[in-house]
Design an enzyme around this catalytic site. Structure first.
Site, PDB file in Angstrom:
ATOM      1  N   HIS A  42       0.867  -1.189   0.000  1.00  0.00           N
ATOM      2  CA  HIS A  42       0.000   0.000   0.000  1.00  0.00           C
ATOM      3  C   HIS A  42       0.899   1.233   0.000  1.00  0.00           C
ATOM      4  O   HIS A  42       0.997   1.966   0.984  1.00  0.00           O
ATOM      5  CB  HIS A  42      -0.928   0.009   1.213  1.00  0.00           C
ATOM      6  N   GLU A 115       0.141   0.154  -5.581  1.00  0.00           N
ATOM      7  CA  GLU A 115      -0.846   1.147  -5.171  1.00  0.00           C
ATOM      8  C   GLU A 115      -2.047   1.062  -6.113  1.00  0.00           C
ATOM      9  O   GLU A 115      -1.889   1.071  -7.338  1.00  0.00           O
ATOM     10  CB  GLU A 115      -0.255   2.555  -5.198  1.00  0.00           C
ATOM     11  N   GLY A 143      -2.594  -4.402  -3.798  1.00  0.00           N
ATOM     12  CA  GLY A 143      -1.312  -4.813  -3.250  1.00  0.00           C
ATOM     13  C   GLY A 143      -1.294  -6.207  -2.656  1.00  0.00           C
ATOM     14  O   GLY A 143      -0.291  -6.918  -2.774  1.00  0.00           O
ATOM     15  N   ASP A 163       0.448  -2.175   4.837  1.00  0.00           N
ATOM     16  CA  ASP A 163      -0.004  -0.978   5.551  1.00  0.00           C
ATOM     17  C   ASP A 163      -1.351  -0.494   4.998  1.00  0.00           C
ATOM     18  O   ASP A 163      -1.443   0.572   4.403  1.00  0.00           O
ATOM     19  CB  ASP A 163       1.071   0.115   5.396  1.00  0.00           C
TER      20      ASP A 163
END
Length: 283
Positions: A42, A115, A143, A163
């Site tokens: 991410h 992304e 991702g 993340d």
């Protein structure tokens, strides 16, 4: 699913903990000349101008990054983190994990930055083209799906940063499922999973997060969780801190991260507290 923009939160307390852990993992991999592969699931925009409308809306960097400006660190990991960040901060920019990766990676290493957000991908590609050295690939895709598709990598040495924004409650299960699948095919992967610490007002998400932590902690050979709290955990506190779950952590990462975060808490205010707990140890 695509409403989240990290620029609203760039440079906050969660970024400090997450990026120190990620830098610690990369630093350990660089101790050997052997190449490695990194994955960031991410990646976001890569870097964040602090004078942007997004960053100025909440100004969360004022309670995370700003207190560390001009600081002289005693711990080796925090010293390294500040050495990389201070010059960029002076440009009024907060570097996200992709820019930190671009600064840390070597010519023999590879990285894959993923992304999905259509408004972030151009900024990410610009960040990599400006600061990377050609061995960093940008992927406009989901991702977690990309991570499964691209592992195990060649060479079979490396690490992963996961993340997500956790806007949707199903993301906790998606992270758990992804980590388990990756470790089945890439057992020695070092994986850093960031997660929020949520108050009772978000009880359902908080429970889902705890279940995720327990699930992924058991999936690797070893695992610790490190948590930073910056506010009292009252009913309406919302996100009062955050943590990282580090699977198959590098040797002494727990000690290096504890030393660094102990220093950081001294600058973030009286309510800032840090803790580290081993969840599983490789015997």
């Amino acid at each position: 699913m695509l409403s989240y923009r990290h620029a609203f939160h760039a440079g906050n307390h969660a970024d400090i903990l997450k990026h120190l852990a990620w830098l610690g993992v990369i630093t350990h991999l660089k101790r050997k000349a052997k190449p490695f592969v990194l994955f960031d699931t991410h990646a976001g925009a890569g870097e964040y101008p602090l004078n942007s409308d997004f960053s100025q809306q909440n100004k969360e960097y004022l309670s995370g990054m700003t207190p560390l400006q001009g600081v002289t660190a005693h711990s080796s990991l925090l010293n390294q983190y500040l050495h990389v960040n201070q010059p960029i901060w002076q440009e009024n920019i907060y570097p996200g994990s992709p820019r930190l990766l671009c600064q840390a990676i070597r010519a023999q290493d590879k990285a894959h930055l993923m992304e999905l957000h259509p408004a972030e991908i151009d900024s990410l590609q610009y960040c990599v083209s400006s600061h990377g050295e050609g061995q960093v690939a940008v992927h406009h895709r989901d991702g977690l799906q990309g991570l499964i598709a691209m592992t195990p990598p060649t060479p079979n040495r490396g690490a992963v940063l996961i993340d997500p924004p956790y806007e949707q409650i199903q993301e906790y299960d998606q992270v758990s499922d992804t980590v388990k699948k990756v470790l089945r095919r890439w057992a020695n992967a070092q994986i850093v999973v960031w997660y929020p610490l949520l108050s009772e007002r978000a009880e359902t998400k908080a429970h889902a997060c705890q279940t995720m932590i327990e699930t992924i902690a058991d999936a690797g050979k070893s695992c610790f969780t490190a948590q930073l709290t910056v506010a009292e955990n009252t009913y309406d506190a919302g996100m009062f801190g955050s943590g990282v779950c580090v699977i198959n952590p590098a040797f002494q990462l727990d000690e290096n991260l504890t030393d660094a975060m102990g220093e950081v808490c001294g600058f973030l205010g009286a309510q800032a507290e840090y803790s580290l707990q081993w969840r599983k140890k490789d015997n």
